[in-house]
Design an enzyme around this catalytic site. Sequence first.
Site, PDB file in Angstrom:
ATOM      1  N   HIS A  17      13.141  10.458  37.015  1.00 16.05           N
ATOM      2  CA  HIS A  17      13.857  11.316  36.320  1.00 16.05           C
ATOM      3  C   HIS A  17      14.335  10.703  34.799  1.00 16.05           C
ATOM      4  O   HIS A  17      14.400   9.482  34.806  1.00 16.05           O
ATOM      5  CB  HIS A  17      15.443  11.793  36.978  1.00 16.05           C
ATOM      6  N   ASP A  48      17.649  11.128  32.413  1.00 21.42           N
ATOM      7  CA  ASP A  48      19.001  11.317  32.671  1.00 21.42           C
ATOM      8  C   ASP A  48      19.349  12.436  31.949  1.00 21.42           C
ATOM      9  O   ASP A  48      19.102  12.834  30.663  1.00 21.42           O
ATOM     10  CB  ASP A  48      20.104  10.247  32.267  1.00 21.42           C
ATOM     11  N   HIS A  58      13.112   6.605  35.044  1.00 19.46           N
ATOM     12  CA  HIS A  58      13.482   5.497  35.687  1.00 19.46           C
ATOM     13  C   HIS A  58      13.749   5.978  37.328  1.00 19.46           C
ATOM     14  O   HIS A  58      13.736   7.289  37.384  1.00 19.46           O
ATOM     15  CB  HIS A  58      14.772   4.908  35.419  1.00 19.46           C
ATOM     16  N   ARG A  62      27.416   3.108  34.679  1.00 22.43           N
ATOM     17  CA  ARG A  62      26.550   3.594  33.519  1.00 22.43           C
ATOM     18  C   ARG A  62      27.528   4.456  32.488  1.00 22.43           C
ATOM     19  O   ARG A  62      28.543   5.023  32.850  1.00 22.43           O
ATOM     20  CB  ARG A  62      25.556   4.930  33.943  1.00 22.43           C
TER      21      ARG A  62
END
Length: 311
Positions: A106, A108, A262, A277
């Site tokens: 995906h 983000d 990623h 994150r």
Amino acid sequence: MTMVLGTLDRATALDVRQLGGRIGAEVTGVRLGGALSAETVAQVRAALLTHKVLFFRDQDHVDDEDQIGFAERFGPLTTAHPTVNTGSARVLRVTANKGMAANAWHTDVTFVDRVPALSVLRAVTLPPYGGTTVWANTVTAYDALPAPLQALVDGLWAVHTNSYDYAQQDEEHDQPDANYSRDDFVSQLFETQHPVVRVHPETGERSLVLGHFVSRFLGLNSSESTALFQLLQNRVTKLENTVRWSWRPGDVAMWDNRATQHYAVADFDHHPREMRRITVAGDVPVSLDGRRSVVVRGDAAAYSRLDELIT
């Protein structure tokens, strides 16, 4: 290689060691935090735009505030997540204790119109084995497409929705994250139409906008969408187009979310794994013919304000 821009003092130059032919570099010679000089920030940004994902070892001093301060040097931040109440305004805790992780390819938060620009991920708790993360370069994936496929995708649009969120339950697990449920991730539904090929706002490169938030392609039926999606995703995730990182304590990764996908590998059994994150806000993707992404459902203004972006 050592990256020196313009007339910068060589004493401040970063050492940037390329890790793969298409993506990834390890950076040394910098202590991450909010006090970095403008020259160092410019060097990091230049390296990021070139290599798409950067890795920083031995950043054991970094806590949440340092991570936030570092990320803020690259632009306004989003909130932690569009739908999940993380208990923090800026920090998304990505946790797992059953071998789960973001184990689907995906980019983000493509289910909103204002796709994040950059992400900074810090290792907090690591399993004794496994738990690696893989990144893929969506610019070189586009560049490597044969001319007939480029002609097809150049005018193609896709619908992205968080009902396809990477953290949704899979065939093995009912709970997508140790702290959040699938209901948390879909507590507010978003749906956005994005061009499959966007123009990168800083480099002008063409990048594929795909990943597992895609539900279908406009103008194609379900079976056609599935077949084409798999064909294109296979191009993105070809091993030669990726870099895989084995995490150590003190590691920080930073990636250009406009030019990568990623995948966090769920191969660490029942050991705990926690990453944190911070996300730098991005703009609305623009197609090759100048059209901007279209919101179908959901308002992401509380997640990321477009009027705060530096233009």
